[in-house]
Scaffold this motif. Structure first.
Motif, PDB file in Angstrom:
ATOM      1  N   LEU A 221       0.828  -1.203   0.000  1.00 38.73           N
ATOM      2  CA  LEU A 221       0.000   0.000   0.000  1.00 38.73           C
ATOM      3  C   LEU A 221       0.863   1.254   0.000  1.00 38.73           C
ATOM      4  CD1 LEU A 221      -2.704   1.447   0.126  1.00 38.73           C
ATOM      5  CD2 LEU A 221      -2.654   1.194   2.627  1.00 38.73           C
ATOM      6  N   ALA A 222       1.873   1.285   0.838  1.00 39.32           N
ATOM      7  CA  ALA A 222       2.761   2.443   0.890  1.00 39.32           C
ATOM      8  C   ALA A 222       3.470   2.628  -0.452  1.00 39.32           C
ATOM      9  CB  ALA A 222       3.783   2.277   2.010  1.00 39.32           C
ATOM     10  N   ALA A 223       3.885   1.516  -1.062  1.00 43.84           N
ATOM     11  CA  ALA A 223       4.554   1.603  -2.364  1.00 43.84           C
ATOM     12  C   ALA A 223       3.626   2.180  -3.419  1.00 43.84           C
ATOM     13  CB  ALA A 223       5.046   0.219  -2.781  1.00 43.84           C
ATOM     14  N   ARG A 227       4.217   5.656  -5.330  1.00 39.28           N
ATOM     15  CA  ARG A 227       4.303   5.650  -6.795  1.00 39.28           C
ATOM     16  C   ARG A 227       3.336   6.668  -7.401  1.00 39.28           C
ATOM     17  NH1 ARG A 227       2.690   0.910  -7.425  1.00 39.28           N
ATOM     18  NH2 ARG A 227       4.687  -0.029  -6.861  1.00 39.28           N
ATOM     19  N   GLU A 228       2.140   6.772  -6.846  1.00 42.07           N
ATOM     20  CA  GLU A 228       1.177   7.769  -7.323  1.00 42.07           C
ATOM     21  C   GLU A 228       1.751   9.180  -7.206  1.00 42.07           C
ATOM     22  OE1 GLU A 228      -2.307   7.350  -4.959  1.00 42.07           O
ATOM     23  OE2 GLU A 228      -2.944   5.445  -5.867  1.00 42.07           O
ATOM     24  N   ASP A 231       4.596   9.740  -9.781  1.00 38.59           N
ATOM     25  CA  ASP A 231       4.046   9.939 -11.127  1.00 38.59           C
ATOM     26  C   ASP A 231       3.477  11.348 -11.289  1.00 38.59           C
ATOM     27  OD1 ASP A 231       4.737   7.434 -11.987  1.00 38.59           O
ATOM     28  OD2 ASP A 231       2.754   6.547 -11.693  1.00 38.59           O
ATOM     29  N   ALA A 232       2.782  11.831 -10.256  1.00 30.89           N
ATOM     30  CA  ALA A 232       2.225  13.181 -10.318  1.00 30.89           C
ATOM     31  C   ALA A 232       3.344  14.222 -10.353  1.00 30.89           C
ATOM     32  CB  ALA A 232       1.300  13.426  -9.129  1.00 30.89           C
ATOM     33  N   LEU A 233       4.374  14.012  -9.533  1.00 32.97           N
ATOM     34  CA  LEU A 233       5.510  14.934  -9.553  1.00 32.97           C
ATOM     35  C   LEU A 233       6.184  14.959 -10.921  1.00 32.97           C
ATOM     36  CD1 LEU A 233       7.251  14.314  -6.105  1.00 32.97           C
ATOM     37  CD2 LEU A 233       6.328  16.491  -6.935  1.00 32.97           C
ATOM     38  N   ALA A 234       6.314  13.794 -11.524  1.00 31.33           N
ATOM     39  CA  ALA A 234       6.916  13.733 -12.852  1.00 31.33           C
ATOM     40  C   ALA A 234       6.080  14.508 -13.861  1.00 31.33           C
ATOM     41  CB  ALA A 234       7.071  12.275 -13.292  1.00 31.33           C
ATOM     42  N   ASP A 235       4.754  14.399 -13.761  1.00 28.46           N
ATOM     43  CA  ASP A 235       3.892  15.174 -14.659  1.00 28.46           C
ATOM     44  C   ASP A 235       4.078  16.670 -14.439  1.00 28.46           C
ATOM     45  OD1 ASP A 235       2.790  12.927 -15.858  1.00 28.46           O
ATOM     46  OD2 ASP A 235       1.094  12.818 -14.466  1.00 28.46           O
ATOM     47  N   PRO A 265      13.190   6.872  -8.801  1.00 21.85           N
ATOM     48  CA  PRO A 265      11.997   6.657  -9.619  1.00 21.85           C
ATOM     49  C   PRO A 265      11.503   7.936 -10.294  1.00 21.85           C
ATOM     50  CG  PRO A 265      11.426   6.593  -7.281  1.00 21.85           C
ATOM     51  CD  PRO A 265      12.920   6.615  -7.367  1.00 21.85           C
ATOM     52  N   LEU A 266      11.757   9.101  -9.681  1.00 23.32           N
ATOM     53  CA  LEU A 266      11.326  10.352 -10.297  1.00 23.32           C
ATOM     54  C   LEU A 266      12.129  10.638 -11.560  1.00 23.32           C
ATOM     55  CD1 LEU A 266       9.478  12.782 -10.185  1.00 23.32           C
ATOM     56  CD2 LEU A 266      11.094  13.889  -8.627  1.00 23.32           C
TER      57      LEU A 266
END
Length: 306
Positions: A221-223, A227-228, A231-235, A265-266
């Motif tokens: 769950l934490a992962a 990850r969400e 992904d938002a930061l990357a956008d 990951p970013l």
């Protein structure tokens, strides 16, 4: 400037002030911290700012140094040209002519700046972005804000509100942001948002640091929550790169303390989003929570050259 010249620098937050005497080369000769206690009201906060600045100038003189200017960084919407704190929810300021008040109290040339832009200025000139002419500093904490620094100067915008990357919409229909619009980057990927998301799904209170630790330990769950957010930061950063075309993105604020758990990951997610745009170098901030104070010092020094 002469040997022994220093500037007085204050970075004012909603709960505390970081204050220093700084040499022209950026060396900190003396540092202090004081409570802001914004709940006392804006007039009391202004009095505290001026009293602390006056005390630091007095200490400089007592130590045989010469205070030559004052720099103050505060949160909110800042009209740097007029030296006015237009609005700040954290401190309660509304149209406070802080620069003129400080000049009158201390008799020193004074510069007023935005806290995140000041931090970005310091990171661009003294910290992790010092080898780049075009830097985007992104502070990720309770909220998300940015500073675009070009050739050592932070862009303020027409109304003093440049850099609000936290209010780029990244998830239509997403959580409602404090600004009132759904799906802002700040509402999805700030430290506060990550803690809220995990808490809502897990049913137990957690901070972003807790989520990072649990994700690193392999909790599914934490992962997923982490990850969400990545992904938002990357956008958001991809949008920033499309607009600003910077060489280096410097990540600061509390979330950046996750280190490789965030940066690795970013970087990968940002790489996936690049088409014809040049991919920026993505690095962690180097100056920690001293960046805003050092940036205030730089603003003070710059004011002497105008």
């Amino acid at each position: 400037m002469n040997a022994g010249d220093v500037v007085v620098a204050l970075d004012v937050g909603g709960t505390g002030m970081k204050c220093a005497l700084v040499r022209p080369d950026g060396a900190v000769l003396h540092a202090e911290r004081h409570a802001t206690d914004a709940g006392r009201g804006p007039d009391a906060v202004v009095d505290t700012i001026l009293a602390v600045a006056e005390g630091l100038a007095g200490k400089a003189r007592a130590d045989g140094l010469t205070p030559v200017a004052l720099g103050v960084a505060v949160p909110g919407v800042i009209d740097e040209a007029r030296g006015v704190a237009v609005w700040s929810a954290n401190v309660g300021f509304r149209d406070v002519p802080l620069r003129d008040l400080a000049r009158a109290r201390l008799g020193l040339p004074t510069a007023l700046g935005h806290d995140v832009r000041a931090g970005g200025l310091a990171e661009a000139r003294l910290g992790a972005g010092r080898d780049s002419a075009h830097v985007l500093f992104v502070a990720i904490g309770t909220g998300i804000a940015a500073a675009h620094v070009v050739d050592g100067t932070a862009v303020t915008g027409a109304h003093g509100a440049a850099g609000e990357i936290g209010h780029v919409q990244v998830r239509a229909g997403g959580p409602t942001c404090g600004c009132g619009r759904p799906g802002c980057l700040e509402a999805v990927a700030s430290a506060a948002a990550i803690g809220r998301r995990y808490t809502a799904l897990a049913g137990v209170p957690a901070t972003a640091a807790d989520v990072a630790d649990r994700a690193a330990a392999g909790e599914p769950l934490a992962a997923d929550v982490w990850r969400e957010a990545v992904d938002a930061l990357a956008d958001g950063l991809a949008t920033g790169q499309a607009l600003f075309d910077v060489e280096t993105v410097v990540l600061g604020g509390g979330l950046a303390q996750a280190g490789a758990l965030l940066l690795d990951p970013l970087r990968a997610a940002l790489h996936e989003r690049m088409t014809f745009h040049r991919e920026p170098r993505l690095v962690a901030a180097a100056l920690g929570d001293e960046a805003g104070c050092l940036g205030a010092a730089l603003l003070a020094l710059d004011s002497l050259e105008k």
